[in-house]
Design an enzyme around this catalytic site. Structure first.
Site, PDB file in Angstrom:
ATOM      1  N   GLY A 146      19.274  17.893   1.983  1.00 56.82           N
ATOM      2  CA  GLY A 146      18.133  18.663   2.465  1.00 56.82           C
ATOM      3  C   GLY A 146      17.444  19.441   1.368  1.00 56.82           C
ATOM      4  O   GLY A 146      16.216  19.410   1.242  1.00 56.82           O
ATOM      5  N   VAL A 226      20.658  24.935  -9.033  1.00 63.36           N
ATOM      6  CA  VAL A 226      20.608  25.659  -7.759  1.00 63.36           C
ATOM      7  C   VAL A 226      21.641  25.077  -6.801  1.00 63.36           C
ATOM      8  O   VAL A 226      21.582  25.297  -5.599  1.00 63.36           O
ATOM      9  CB  VAL A 226      19.201  25.613  -7.122  1.00 63.36           C
ATOM     10  CG1 VAL A 226      18.202  26.393  -7.946  1.00 63.36           C
ATOM     11  CG2 VAL A 226      18.734  24.170  -6.917  1.00 63.36           C
ATOM     12  N   GLY A 227      22.599  24.306  -7.370  1.00 61.89           N
ATOM     13  CA  GLY A 227      23.644  23.704  -6.557  1.00 61.89           C
ATOM     14  C   GLY A 227      24.834  24.639  -6.444  1.00 61.89           C
ATOM     15  O   GLY A 227      24.836  25.575  -5.652  1.00 61.89           O
ATOM     16  N   ARG A 228      25.842  24.395  -7.278  1.00 58.46           N
ATOM     17  CA  ARG A 228      27.033  25.238  -7.324  1.00 58.46           C
ATOM     18  C   ARG A 228      27.405  25.491  -8.776  1.00 58.46           C
ATOM     19  O   ARG A 228      27.287  24.607  -9.625  1.00 58.46           O
ATOM     20  CB  ARG A 228      28.197  24.573  -6.598  1.00 58.46           C
ATOM     21  CG  ARG A 228      27.975  24.385  -5.109  1.00 58.46           C
ATOM     22  CD  ARG A 228      27.968  25.712  -4.355  1.00 58.46           C
ATOM     23  NE  ARG A 228      27.718  25.523  -2.937  1.00 58.46           N
ATOM     24  CZ  ARG A 228      26.517  25.618  -2.370  1.00 58.46           C
ATOM     25  NH1 ARG A 228      25.460  25.901  -3.113  1.00 58.46           N
ATOM     26  NH2 ARG A 228      26.367  25.440  -1.072  1.00 58.46           N
ATOM     27  N   ASP A 251      20.637  29.690 -10.885  1.00 59.59           N
ATOM     28  CA  ASP A 251      20.796  30.600  -9.748  1.00 59.59           C
ATOM     29  C   ASP A 251      22.261  30.715  -9.361  1.00 59.59           C
ATOM     30  O   ASP A 251      22.634  31.625  -8.624  1.00 59.59           O
ATOM     31  CB  ASP A 251      19.983  30.110  -8.541  1.00 59.59           C
ATOM     32  CG  ASP A 251      20.067  31.074  -7.371  1.00 59.59           C
ATOM     33  OD1 ASP A 251      19.739  32.267  -7.567  1.00 59.59           O
ATOM     34  OD2 ASP A 251      20.493  30.659  -6.268  1.00 59.59           O
ATOM     35  N   GLU A 256      31.399  33.391 -10.928  1.00 59.98           N
ATOM     36  CA  GLU A 256      30.434  34.076 -10.081  1.00 59.98           C
ATOM     37  C   GLU A 256      31.173  35.031  -9.148  1.00 59.98           C
ATOM     38  O   GLU A 256      32.145  34.616  -8.512  1.00 59.98           O
ATOM     39  CB  GLU A 256      29.659  33.043  -9.261  1.00 59.98           C
ATOM     40  CG  GLU A 256      28.481  33.603  -8.496  1.00 59.98           C
ATOM     41  CD  GLU A 256      27.677  32.532  -7.777  1.00 59.98           C
ATOM     42  OE1 GLU A 256      27.534  32.643  -6.539  1.00 59.98           O
ATOM     43  OE2 GLU A 256      27.219  31.591  -8.450  1.00 59.98           O
ATOM     44  N   HIS A 275      22.444  34.158  -7.505  1.00 59.83           N
ATOM     45  CA  HIS A 275      22.704  33.327  -6.315  1.00 59.83           C
ATOM     46  C   HIS A 275      21.849  33.822  -5.139  1.00 59.83           C
ATOM     47  O   HIS A 275      22.352  34.126  -4.055  1.00 59.83           O
ATOM     48  CB  HIS A 275      24.192  33.376  -5.938  1.00 59.83           C
ATOM     49  CG  HIS A 275      24.626  32.205  -5.104  1.00 59.83           C
ATOM     50  ND1 HIS A 275      25.908  31.712  -5.129  1.00 59.83           N
ATOM     51  CD2 HIS A 275      23.951  31.429  -4.210  1.00 59.83           C
ATOM     52  CE1 HIS A 275      26.008  30.689  -4.299  1.00 59.83           C
ATOM     53  NE2 HIS A 275      24.839  30.508  -3.720  1.00 59.83           N
ATOM     54  N   ALA A 277      18.744  32.217  -4.170  1.00 59.45           N
ATOM     55  CA  ALA A 277      17.699  31.258  -3.819  1.00 59.45           C
ATOM     56  C   ALA A 277      17.346  31.285  -2.335  1.00 59.45           C
ATOM     57  O   ALA A 277      16.196  31.096  -1.957  1.00 59.45           O
ATOM     58  CB  ALA A 277      18.119  29.853  -4.235  1.00 59.45           C
TER      59      ALA A 277
END
Length: 310
Positions: A146, A226-228, A251, A256, A275, A277
């Site tokens: 998505g 912007v994934g992991r 991001d 983290e 993080h 987004a």
């Protein structure tokens, strides 16, 4: 559940309390990250991902828990803390637009050197600066879910010369464009101006962006994640940034949250956002609407969307 009993639902926001105060449902305000008290007995937990990783285990100590509805796409963090026979759903579809929009902002800010221009503004330097452009660039997009699909749709109006999508499974997207398997990206990587990561974190994608991958990227190219965080090998990325050979916009990071003394904070040619987004007002509306629908469906024994664990 007897007809005289209410479904007890833990929710993190007053808005959800108000919207779920309906016959048969008892919403209880409790935030996994902020509430100092242990969670009361409940059938359903609606929750964000705790910003403090040490608090994630609170999920395992909720008595009577039967289902968890996550207010995010990300679900990996909760798996080890999920009691047996507790079902799990996420908010796929609600966060896609916000993440894609943030990704585009990171790409444009990086390509057009906005951090550098911002520093010149603070120093009152009127210095014209030549920058890159998405127009005419070659973009490699890793991820066709998505979020990846929404990123692609936002990139196309900027007229990249090439926009090639990769995922774990090779196929043709319903919109007609090809999605290549990840093992084929090596033929495209050396020519890419921008590489965007929008993949989930799995055993296959763990440190996919390693020293070999980064060395294959051409000088001056941009990596956006912007994934992991764990998809990128931070120790391999840092020398590429510090030498000035590559640019990055992240991001998500590994580790983290990013420790205050971490080298990524001061790495040149790097934009780092915490993080965030999906953190928009529109996202809150969408995940709230979805959570309400999911809780009501659960209360009536109806099928839930976005099932991760049945």
């Amino acid at each position: 559940m007897g007809k005289h009993l209410s479904l007890r639902v833990l929710v993190p926001w007053q808005r959800l309390v108000d919207e779920l105060t309906i016959p048969g449902i008892e919403p209880i305000l409790w935030h996994i990250n902020d509430d100092p008290n242990n969670a009361p007995t409940a059938d359903v937990l609606v929750t964000e991902r705790p910003s403090n990783p040490e608090l994630r285990s609170r999920v395992s100590r909720i008595k009577g828990l039967k289902h968890v509805q996550l207010l995010s796409i990300e679900y990996e963090w909760v798996l080890e803390h999920l009691p047996e026979r507790v079902s799990l759903t996420n908010s796929k579809g609600a966060v896609d637009d916000a993440t894609a929009e943030h990704c585009l902002a990171l790409v444009l800010a990086s390509v057009h050197r906005l951090p550098q221009i911002g520093q010149q503004q603070r120093e009152r330097q009127w210095t014209r600066t030549w920058t890159g452009s998405l127009h005419g660039s070659k973009v490699v997009l890793l991820g066709a879910g998505g979020v990846g699909s929404e990123i692609r749709s936002r990139l196309l109006p900027f007229k990249p010369a090439e926009l090639t999508t990769f995922a774990r499974t090779e196929r043709v997207h319903e919109q007609g464009y090809p999605i290549y398997s990840l093992d084929r990206l090596w033929a495209f990587l050396p020519a890419a101006d921008v590489v965007i990561v929008a993949l989930p974190h799995t055993g296959e994608t763990e440190q996919l962006i390693d020293a070999k991958f980064l060395s294959a990227m051409k000088d001056g190219s941009l990596l956006v994640n912007v994934g992991r965080g764990p998809i990128v090998d931070t120790d391999a990325l840092l020398p590429e940034l510090q030498s000035g050979r590559l640019h990055a916009a992240l991001d998500v990071t590994d580790p983290e949250p990013l420790p205050a003394n971490h080298a990524l904070w001061s790495a040149p040619n790097c934009i780092t956002t915490p993080h965030m987004a999906g953190d928009t007002a529109q996202f809150i509306s969408l995940v709230s609407e979805l959570a309400v629908d999911q809780v009501i469906a659960f209360a009536h024994g109806e099928e839930l969307t976005n099932r991760i664990i049945n």
